[in-house]
Design a protein around this motif. Structure first.
Motif, short mmCIF file in Angstrom:
data_model
loop_
_atom_site.label_atom_id
_atom_site.label_comp_id
_atom_site.label_asym_id
_atom_site.label_seq_id
_atom_site.Cartn_x
_atom_site.Cartn_y
_atom_site.Cartn_z
N UNK A 175 -144.72 -65.03 50.50
CA UNK A 175 -145.90 -64.75 49.70
C UNK A 175 -145.79 -65.48 48.37
N UNK A 176 -146.85 -66.18 48.00
CA UNK A 176 -146.91 -66.85 46.69
C UNK A 176 -147.52 -65.87 45.69
N UNK A 177 -146.79 -65.62 44.62
CA UNK A 177 -147.26 -64.71 43.58
C UNK A 177 -147.43 -65.54 42.31
N UNK A 178 -148.69 -65.78 41.96
CA UNK A 178 -148.98 -66.63 40.81
C UNK A 178 -150.36 -66.32 40.27
N UNK A 179 -150.66 -66.89 39.13
CA UNK A 179 -151.97 -66.74 38.50
C UNK A 179 -152.64 -68.10 38.50
N UNK A 180 -153.88 -68.27 38.91
CA UNK A 180 -154.76 -67.22 39.41
C UNK A 180 -154.42 -66.87 40.86
N UNK A 181 -154.97 -65.79 41.29
CA UNK A 181 -154.73 -65.32 42.65
C UNK A 181 -154.26 -63.89 42.67
N UNK A 182 -153.45 -63.55 41.72
CA UNK A 182 -152.98 -62.17 41.56
C UNK A 182 -153.30 -61.78 40.12
N UNK A 183 -154.30 -60.96 39.95
CA UNK A 183 -154.79 -60.64 38.61
C UNK A 183 -153.80 -59.87 37.75
#
Length: 123
Positions: A100-108
């Motif tokens: 899973x990619x956890x980054x901004x933007x995409x995860x507020x």
């Protein structure tokens, strides 16, 4: 658990067994003691392996950063809870190719200044 950092892209990969990732998720939900890792792991194809994870309660969106050989996860309780849910989701996936990619933007819940983080399940 293994954490490697690619300095050229700023991307961090955090990988571990389902048990490793579940323990990290638990830590994100409460205990903020540093996590020490075995740094002797081969970081290839990344530049270097990180040896410590720190979790700091700040009252803000989660900011993922690297300071020396430390992965810093700083954020408010609600944001860290959302990160913990995502890490636990990877642990529960049951597929050793899942990530899973956890980054901004995409995860507020992730701060715009956060480095990109990939959480991967490995057997």
């Amino acid at each position: 658990m293994r954490i490697v950092y690619a300095e050229s892209t700023g991307e961090i990969e955090l990988s571990g067994s389902a048990e490793d990732l579940s323990r990290l998720a638990q830590r994100l939900r409460g205990e903020q003691e540093p996590i020490t890792l075995d740094r002797r792991t081969d970081p290839a194809p990344s530049d270097r392996a990180l040896s410590t994870v720190t979790i700091t309660l700040t009252g803000q969106a989660v900011r993922v950063s690297v300071e020396g050989d430390t992965l810093r996860l700083d954020g408010g309780a609600e944001s860290l809870e959302l990160l913990a849910d995502n890490v636990q989701g990877v642990a529960d996936a049951g597929d050793s190719d899942y990530h899973l990619h956890i980054e901004h933007p995409g995860h507020e819940y992730v701060a715009p200044t956060s480095l990109p983080l990939v959480v991967a399940l490995r057997s």
